[in-house]
Write a protein that holds these residues in place. Structure first.
Motif, mmCIF file in Angstrom:
data_model
loop_
_atom_site.group_PDB
_atom_site.id
_atom_site.type_symbol
_atom_site.label_atom_id
_atom_site.label_comp_id
_atom_site.label_asym_id
_atom_site.label_seq_id
_atom_site.Cartn_x
_atom_site.Cartn_y
_atom_site.Cartn_z
ATOM 1 N N TYR A 199 31.414 29.067 47.980
ATOM 2 C CA TYR A 199 30.224 29.840 48.340
ATOM 3 C C TYR A 199 30.426 30.692 49.598
ATOM 4 O O TYR A 199 29.656 31.622 49.844
ATOM 5 C CB TYR A 199 29.024 28.909 48.537
ATOM 6 N N SER A 200 31.411 30.379 50.411
ATOM 7 C CA SER A 200 31.634 31.158 51.638
ATOM 8 C C SER A 200 32.657 32.277 51.463
ATOM 9 O O SER A 200 32.895 33.054 52.390
ATOM 10 C CB SER A 200 32.111 30.236 52.769
ATOM 11 N N ILE A 201 33.267 32.355 50.271
ATOM 12 C CA ILE A 201 34.301 33.373 50.051
ATOM 13 C C ILE A 201 33.661 34.758 50.020
ATOM 14 O O ILE A 201 32.697 34.996 49.284
ATOM 15 C CB ILE A 201 35.049 33.113 48.730
ATOM 16 N N PRO A 202 34.180 35.710 50.809
ATOM 17 C CA PRO A 202 33.594 37.059 50.812
ATOM 18 C C PRO A 202 33.812 37.770 49.487
ATOM 19 O O PRO A 202 34.699 37.410 48.706
ATOM 20 C CB PRO A 202 34.336 37.767 51.953
ATOM 21 N N MET A 203 33.025 38.775 49.242
ATOM 22 C CA MET A 203 33.140 39.572 48.021
ATOM 23 C C MET A 203 33.887 40.862 48.314
ATOM 24 O O MET A 203 33.656 41.517 49.329
ATOM 25 C CB MET A 203 31.750 39.872 47.440
ATOM 26 N N TYR A 204 34.805 41.199 47.422
ATOM 27 C CA TYR A 204 35.569 42.432 47.540
ATOM 28 C C TYR A 204 35.526 43.162 46.210
ATOM 29 O O TYR A 204 35.473 42.548 45.136
ATOM 30 C CB TYR A 204 37.028 42.136 47.888
ATOM 31 N N GLU A 205 35.611 44.455 46.289
ATOM 32 C CA GLU A 205 35.667 45.260 45.074
ATOM 33 C C GLU A 205 37.111 45.649 44.799
ATOM 34 O O GLU A 205 37.787 46.228 45.656
ATOM 35 C CB GLU A 205 34.816 46.523 45.233
ATOM 36 N N PHE A 206 37.602 45.317 43.600
ATOM 37 C CA PHE A 206 38.978 45.664 43.235
ATOM 38 C C PHE A 206 39.090 47.170 43.022
ATOM 39 O O PHE A 206 38.289 47.780 42.312
ATOM 40 C CB PHE A 206 39.396 44.932 41.954
ATOM 41 N N LYS A 207 40.115 47.740 43.655
ATOM 42 C CA LYS A 207 40.353 49.173 43.498
ATOM 43 C C LYS A 207 41.496 49.428 42.521
ATOM 44 O O LYS A 207 41.319 50.062 41.481
ATOM 45 C CB LYS A 207 40.654 49.808 44.853
ATOM 46 N N GLU A 208 42.680 48.927 42.842
ATOM 47 C CA GLU A 208 43.835 49.096 41.959
ATOM 48 C C GLU A 208 44.988 48.238 42.460
ATOM 49 O O GLU A 208 45.000 47.794 43.615
ATOM 50 C CB GLU A 208 44.292 50.564 41.917
ATOM 51 N N ASP A 209 45.966 47.997 41.582
ATOM 52 C CA ASP A 209 47.186 47.316 41.996
ATOM 53 C C ASP A 209 48.031 48.267 42.830
ATOM 54 O O ASP A 209 48.143 49.456 42.512
ATOM 55 C CB ASP A 209 48.009 46.877 40.777
#
Length: 262
Positions: free
Chosen positions: A138-148
């Motif tokens: 529950y404490s893990i931040p959220m990130y948006e995947f862009k690309e490899d």
């Protein structure tokens, strides 16, 4: 609340296939514990069965994972959700290392061929899964995947096979605890003889003999291939090594110096 399973469910497999990064943890009985992130996951990680997974191991500046697995075999793979619902899945098990040239065709075909045929691919790690755990983070931040990132792919694709092999020998022969790794002749019969050299916090491989191999070859030369197993011959080997080892080593080093000057 966390949950534990004795196999990978279909739901787990579906979720794992959507991830973009995994983390691999390995260790031996002594020395450093290693954690490595792995990218290109959607093309290089596969669930082979409810209790078996495999992933392509791409060339890097070190080879801790392989060195630990050759010595110990224990491994944990962790996946973390950085978007959507929170979730952490860990796969615990034991693993084996299949060098690039020894990977069966049917296993190689399981992966995206963009990576399976790439020059940077050095091995496949096959894991027999003993435990699966699922928790929520529950404490893990959220990130948006862009690309490899394509830098590793492009870097090795631009090298010749000979250049890749030299890179493996230089940087993938030893772990940071001096354990022989994937490019060392202990695990690769056609690898060159090397000695290790400490620089900038890492062990690098340089052309030449290590003292261990020098003693072994002296014993084999003087007493035959079973020298290391015979107590009397072992004692004689040590005496001979003590008396002649320095002289033989000096001769070998002088020969290497002459070759280097040519």
């Amino acid at each position: 609340m966390g949950k534990a399973f004795d196999h990978i469910s279909d739901a787990h497999a579906s979720w794992l296939a959507q991830q973009h990064i995994l983390f691999v943890a390995t260790a031996t009985a002594a020395g450093h514990v290693n954690v490595s992130p792995k990218g290109y996951v959607q093309g290089s990680f596969r669930v082979l069965s409810p209790r078996k997974v495999a992933f392509l191991d791409c060339t890097g500046s070190g080879s801790e994972t392989a060195a630990h697995l050759y010595s110990d075999g224990r491994i944990t793979i962790m996946f973390v959700a950085f978007d959507g619902a929170p979730q952490i899945v860990r796969l615990y098990g034991t693993a084996s290392v299949l060098r690039r040239g020894s990977v069966p065709d049917d296993l190689r075909k399981c992966f995206d061929q963009k990576y399976a045929e790439h020059k940077g691919f050095r091995s496949v790690i096959v894991v027999d899964v003993e435990r699966v755990s699922q928790s929520y983070g529950y404490s893990i931040p959220m990130y948006e995947f862009k690309e490899d990132r394509q830098r590793l792919y492009d870097h090795f694709e631009g090298m010749t096979d000979e250049q890749v092999n030299k890179y493996h020998v230089l940087k993938n022969c030893f772990s940071i605890d001096a354990l022989p790794s994937i490019a060392h002749r202990a695990h690769c019969a056609d690898a060159p003889r090397v000695r290790r050299e400490w620089a900038d916090g890492y062990w690098f491989a340089r052309p030449g003999y290590s003292m261990v191999e020098l003693r072994s070859d002296l014993a084999r030369l003087l007493f035959g291939p079973v020298a290391a197993q015979a107590p009397l011959q072992t004692a004689l080997r040590h005496l001979v090594t003590a008396g002649l080892g320095a002289a033989v080593a000096a001769l070998i080093l002088r020969r290497q110096e002459r070759l280097a000057l040519k």
